[in-house]
Design an enzyme around this catalytic site. Structure first.
Site, short mmCIF file in Angstrom:
data_model
loop_
_atom_site.label_atom_id
_atom_site.label_comp_id
_atom_site.label_asym_id
_atom_site.label_seq_id
_atom_site.Cartn_x
_atom_site.Cartn_y
_atom_site.Cartn_z
N LYS A 1 -23.43 -22.82 28.50
CA LYS A 1 -24.85 -22.78 28.91
C LYS A 1 -25.72 -23.58 27.94
O LYS A 1 -26.71 -24.20 28.35
CB LYS A 1 -25.36 -21.35 28.98
N ASP B 1 -10.73 -9.16 31.89
CA ASP B 1 -9.88 -10.18 32.50
C ASP B 1 -8.41 -9.78 32.56
O ASP B 1 -7.64 -10.42 33.28
CB ASP B 1 -10.00 -11.50 31.72
N GLU C 1 -9.99 -31.02 44.00
CA GLU C 1 -9.86 -29.60 44.37
C GLU C 1 -8.78 -29.42 45.43
O GLU C 1 -8.73 -30.15 46.43
CB GLU C 1 -11.20 -29.06 44.87
N GLU D 1 -9.84 -7.68 16.26
CA GLU D 1 -10.01 -9.05 16.78
C GLU D 1 -9.12 -10.01 16.01
O GLU D 1 -9.16 -10.06 14.79
CB GLU D 1 -11.48 -9.47 16.66
N HIS E 1 -46.97 -14.84 43.80
CA HIS E 1 -47.07 -16.22 44.30
C HIS E 1 -47.78 -17.08 43.25
O HIS E 1 -48.79 -16.65 42.70
CB HIS E 1 -47.88 -16.24 45.60
N GLU F 1 -19.42 -26.78 36.19
CA GLU F 1 -20.43 -26.70 35.13
C GLU F 1 -20.22 -27.79 34.08
O GLU F 1 -21.15 -28.52 33.73
CB GLU F 1 -20.40 -25.32 34.48
N LEU G 1 -15.22 -11.96 35.01
CA LEU G 1 -16.63 -12.14 34.68
C LEU G 1 -16.99 -11.30 33.48
O LEU G 1 -16.58 -10.13 33.39
CB LEU G 1 -17.51 -11.72 35.87
N THR H 1 -13.83 -15.06 24.24
CA THR H 1 -14.00 -16.35 24.92
C THR H 1 -15.45 -16.60 25.27
O THR H 1 -15.99 -17.68 25.04
CB THR H 1 -13.14 -16.38 26.21
N GLY I 1 -9.85 -29.04 39.65
CA GLY I 1 -10.36 -27.71 39.99
C GLY I 1 -11.86 -27.73 40.23
O GLY I 1 -12.63 -28.10 39.34
#
Length: 466
Positions: A51, A312, A203, A33, A444, A187, A319, A41, A180
């Site tokens: 997140k 990637d 966009e 690394e 439920h 997000e 992903l 990333t 974009g």
């Protein structure tokens, strides 16, 4: 010189998972690394920190918009402490990357810090504080991707920024322009819109999240406009210029007219590019395509037979979970097993709120392929659980073969869609029909009842609660 059965270059989700699986299968494994922390990333400047900020900003938005309705009174003014928010994000990152360090030790994987480059197909030079050389019978390239830009944009990392800088701003933008309308831009745009920024999304395509089912795009667009986002689709950006603390973006709209946008920050979020810089791939006989991807066969084997590539840097969706699946696939292939990946069943998720999730074929893809299909759709607002939590935006849509009833695609937008999509993946992995799902008992009240109801709607249009 240290010798290994497998060396992995890159420690993102694909790389570190590949290394762990190799070690589990009894192979002597090394991971290389270039950065000071493991995790790539995703863990350092992608999935995990974004997140963390999405969750923190969501709490703030709930506090200022919904607490009173829930009967929660907070005396005094509610304020954003951006420094604390960014600090919490970093603490989450540090804890997560530290967990990868632990996993490397636990699995007896040797970790090298430095830039890994091929000397030849079986020898790797690692340039760190000093340059060392290791030998590897097999190598897995998992070097990931970097943010893309446009040729005429000069990213100064201060006002004209990428997602990396957007995760550590020291002030809340007054007006954030996002070039974009894909996953990352939306997000991060939502994070800062919640915190009080004016946000304009520009966009090029005719809709946001253009690679997903158009129904999801339409619904998310509606939600964002309700939150007072400015969504400018069918706009081709042609210049980005910084003047002091102001950024000026010029674009042509679909009529060919020039439109000017001005703000104090501009987030360039036009996708990502494979990262192979410094790898010296040609020395190992590894071919890189015109698109910058590493060429691989169906076994993820490069043009050098003992070298594999995942994540990637190869074709397919960028992903983290796709990279993980490929990491395990390659480790098991090297060990002589016969693993399998169905790329059609790798879900895609947008972690806005409501969340957006999708697996399988979109309606557009089925139409293009001439497949005779049927649709079952159910709105989240019809669920008791949605009304209880005030998360009433969105729907679940199931696409099934008209003749066989086999589920071909599931597309959802709503609270916890990122978690719910796993049910659809399981169903499709076992080639379930819409009727199969409709006959499963769902607790439920839950959000997942929408999946059962959408399946009922696809099965002779017999949803129960609409």
């Amino acid at each position: 010189m240290n010798s290994y059965d497998v060396a992995v270059i890159g420690s993102g989700p694909g790389g570190y998972v590949a290394a762990i699986r190799c070690a589990q299968l009894g192979m002597k494994t090394a991971i290389i690394e270039k950065y000071a922390t493991l995790g790539g990333t995703c863990l350092n400047v992608g999935c995990i920190p974004s997140k963390a900020l999405l969750d923190s900003s969501h709490h703030y938005e709930d506090a200022i918009k919904h607490f009173e309705e829930h009967g929660i009174d907070i005396p005094g003014e509610i304020k954003v402490n951006l420094k604390q928010m960014i600090g919490r994000k970093q603490a989450v990152v540090d804890q997560t990357t530290g967990g990868i360090d632990f996993l490397m030790k636990k699995n007896k994987i040797d970790v090298y810090q430095g830039l890994g480059s091929f000397k030849d197909a079986t020898h790797i030079l690692i340039s760190g504080k000093e340059t060392i050389e290791i030998e590897a019978k097999n190598t897995i390239i998992a070097t990931g991707s970097k943010p893309s830009s446009l040729p005429f944009i000069s990213i100064d990392k201060e006002r004209v920024i990428t997602s990396t800088e957007a995760l550590k701003l020291t002030e809340i933008p007054k007006h954030l322009m996002v070039i974009g309308g894909g996953v990352i831009g939306l997000e991060l745009g939502q994070v800062y819109r919640r915190l009080g920024s004016e946000v304009t999304v520009i966009e090029y395509m005719d809709r946001i999240i253009p690679t997903m089912d158009s129904g999801l795009s339409k619904e998310l667009n509606k939600v964002f406009k309700k939150a007072k986002f400015s969504i400018e689709v069918s706009h081709k950006v042609k210049s980005v210029e910084r003047k002091g603390n102001e950024v000026i973006v010029k674009a042509d709209n679909k009529k060919g007219e020039e439109v000017t946008f001005k703000g104090d920050y501009c987030l360039v979020s036009v996708g990502r590019r494979p990262y192979t810089d410094g790898l010296n791939a040609e020395a190992a006989g590894v071919k890189i395509t015109d698109r910058g991807q590493i060429e691989v066969n169906n076994h993820l084997q490069t043009t050098a037979g003992n070298i594999y590539a995942i994540g990637d840097v190869v074709k397919g969706a960028m992903l983290a979970h796709k990279a993980e699946e490929e990491g395990v696939f390659v480790a098991e292939t090297i060990a002589g097993q016969k693993p399998h990946i169905d790329y059609n069943l790798i879900p895609g998720v947008v972690y806005t709120w409501p969340e957006v999730a999708s697996v399988g074929k979109t309606e557009e893809q089925l139409k293009e392929a001439g497949v005779d299909y049927k649709v079952g759709q159910f709105p989240m607002r019809a669920l008791g659980r949605s009304r209880a939590s005030m998360d009433i935006d969105g729907f679940v849509k199931i696409l099934a073969d008209k003749k066989t009833d086999e589920v071909l695609g599931v597309h959802m937008i709503g609270a916890r869609a990122a978690d719910m999509i796993a049910e659809a993946v399981v169903a499709m992995e076992f080639r379930a029909s819409a009727e199969d799902i409709s006959r499963m008992s769902h607790a439920h009240p839950t959000f997942t009842e929408a999946i059962k109801e959408a399946a009922l709607a696809a099965t002779e249009d017999r949803a129960l609660h609409i």
